[in-house]
Design an enzyme around this catalytic site. Structure first.
Site, mmCIF file in Angstrom:
data_model
loop_
_atom_site.group_PDB
_atom_site.id
_atom_site.type_symbol
_atom_site.label_atom_id
_atom_site.label_comp_id
_atom_site.label_asym_id
_atom_site.label_seq_id
_atom_site.Cartn_x
_atom_site.Cartn_y
_atom_site.Cartn_z
ATOM 1 N N LYS A 1 -35.851 -8.261 51.264
ATOM 2 C CA LYS A 1 -36.201 -7.552 52.492
ATOM 3 C C LYS A 1 -34.979 -7.404 53.396
ATOM 4 O O LYS A 1 -34.776 -6.368 54.026
ATOM 5 C CB LYS A 1 -37.328 -8.290 53.230
ATOM 6 C CG LYS A 1 -38.686 -8.193 52.513
ATOM 7 C CD LYS A 1 -39.751 -9.113 53.105
ATOM 8 C CE LYS A 1 -41.052 -9.012 52.290
ATOM 9 N NZ LYS A 1 -42.155 -9.837 52.816
ATOM 10 N N GLN B 1 -42.439 -14.912 56.578
ATOM 11 C CA GLN B 1 -42.843 -14.825 55.179
ATOM 12 C C GLN B 1 -44.020 -15.767 54.910
ATOM 13 O O GLN B 1 -44.002 -16.932 55.298
ATOM 14 C CB GLN B 1 -41.655 -15.162 54.259
ATOM 15 C CG GLN B 1 -41.939 -14.977 52.781
ATOM 16 C CD GLN B 1 -42.240 -13.531 52.387
ATOM 17 O OE1 GLN B 1 -41.764 -12.599 53.015
ATOM 18 N NE2 GLN B 1 -43.028 -13.344 51.358
ATOM 19 N N ASP C 1 -45.405 -6.599 60.043
ATOM 20 C CA ASP C 1 -46.271 -6.867 58.897
ATOM 21 C C ASP C 1 -47.676 -6.324 59.130
ATOM 22 O O ASP C 1 -48.487 -6.269 58.201
ATOM 23 C CB ASP C 1 -46.381 -8.380 58.677
ATOM 24 C CG ASP C 1 -45.637 -8.837 57.445
ATOM 25 O OD1 ASP C 1 -45.427 -8.019 56.542
ATOM 26 O OD2 ASP C 1 -45.278 -10.024 57.401
HETATM 27 N N1 GUN Z 1 -46.266 -12.648 51.260
HETATM 28 C C1 GUN Z 1 -46.745 -11.812 50.323
HETATM 29 N N2 GUN Z 1 -46.834 -10.574 50.816
HETATM 30 C C2 GUN Z 1 -46.394 -10.621 52.093
HETATM 31 C C3 GUN Z 1 -46.230 -9.641 53.117
HETATM 32 O O1 GUN Z 1 -46.520 -8.453 52.972
HETATM 33 N N3 GUN Z 1 -45.741 -10.118 54.295
HETATM 34 C C4 GUN Z 1 -45.427 -11.409 54.487
HETATM 35 N N4 GUN Z 1 -44.957 -11.766 55.668
HETATM 36 N N5 GUN Z 1 -45.556 -12.338 53.557
HETATM 37 C C5 GUN Z 1 -46.034 -11.928 52.364
#
Ligand code: GUN
Length: 282
Positions: A50, A94, A117
């Site tokens: 990311k 995350q 998110d």
């Molecule tokens: N863990 C798995 N998918 C995601 C996501 O889309 N955002 C976040 N923050 N954590 C994740």
């Protein structure tokens, strides 16, 4: 005859190119703060990806790493600091967080205007109400992939297997929303006769986290099949869809890897740009 492959890498490239061009035209650099707690290797890999995506499109990323045993209050204090930092347009914590931490409270602590998110209860509420807002990345990515691949959604029957707050639930709402206009069933691991329910779908989305659950008997001939699953299995990674048997019957299908995954990452960038423009007024 095999199904047409829906290429998530190509759609993600397009989204990233669009974001990069728009970011280049701004008077400022949007900022994304990533927060990683603990030492889960998969989470480290995801966050690294990311961050490098962000830099690639001109978004400045700042990274915050905390030990797995960090007290809830310290993590929330970091969120407060990022909320009040004017250079930060988006905050990504995350998930999943290590045991002992209350992720609902952490996500709810994020300023909804910086919730790239789209998981904050306020943004979820806007989605339920059908009002504009930041939408979760994976469901947004699925919608964009379908659009890029000319999969007609309006008037069609969609079945979403999975009801998680990250994917299934918001995606079902997005597909049923005004203007998208699918007729949606949200199924899940406890749905009786799941294969039969799934076989009704013109568009079948598997987001349940069970490796290769969706087999040929789940598929209406010609259906579009979207596999959101990323499951670690003995021989590597597997989706929720048994790709080899399903591709013989489906009309189109997303692979794992190279399907939904790259789109989740790309939509985070689109959300960061959207949040930056909304916050800064241009
Ligand atoms: N863990 C798995 N998918 C995601 C996501 O889309 N955002 C976040 N923050 N954590 C994740």
């Amino acid at each position: 005859m095999g199904a047409r492959i829906i290429d998530g890498k190509e759609s993600a490239r397009q989204v990233k190119a669009e974001v990069a061009e728009l970011v280049a035209g701004l008077q400022y650099r949007p900022g994304l703060a990533t927060v990683l707690v603990g030492d889960d290797p998969a989470s480290h890999t995801y966050v690294k990806g990311k961050r490098s995506d962000a830099e690639e499109v001109g978004i400045r990323s700042t990274h915050h790493e905390l030990p797995g045993d960090v007290p809830q209050a310290d993590l929330e204090m970091l969120i407060d600091q990022l909320n009040s930092n004017d250079e930060v347009d988006g905050i990504l914590v995350q998930l999943p967080l290590p045991g002992g931490l209350d992720s609902e409270r952490v996500v709810a602590r994020i300023d909804p205007a910086k919730d790239v998110d789209g998981l904050h209860p306020y943004n979820m509420g806007l989605l339920v109400l059908g009002r504009p807002g930041l939408r979760p990345c994976t469901p947004s990515g699925v919608m964009r992939m379908l659009e890029d691949n000319d999969v007609v959604v309006a008037g069609r029957t969609a079945v979403v297997i999975g009801r998680s707050f990250l994917v299934g639930r918001p995606l079902a709402l997005m597909m049923a929303s005004k203007g998208v206009d699918a007729t949606v069933t949200m199924a899940h691991s406890r749905t009786p006769q799941l294969a039969e329910v799934a076989r009704d779908a013109d568009i079948l989305v598997a987001a349940v986290g069970v490796p290769r659950l969706v087999t040929a008997e789940f598929i209406k001939p010609g259906a579009a099949v979207v596999d959101v699953g990323i499951n670690r299995v003995e021989d590597g990674l597997a989706g929720d869809v048994d790709f080899d048997s399903v591709r013989e019957i489906a009309g189109s299908i997303t692979p794992v890897p190279g399907g939904v995954g790259p789109m989740t990452r790309a939509m985070l960038l689109a959300n960061t740009l959207k949040a930056a423009k909304a916050r800064r007024g241009a």
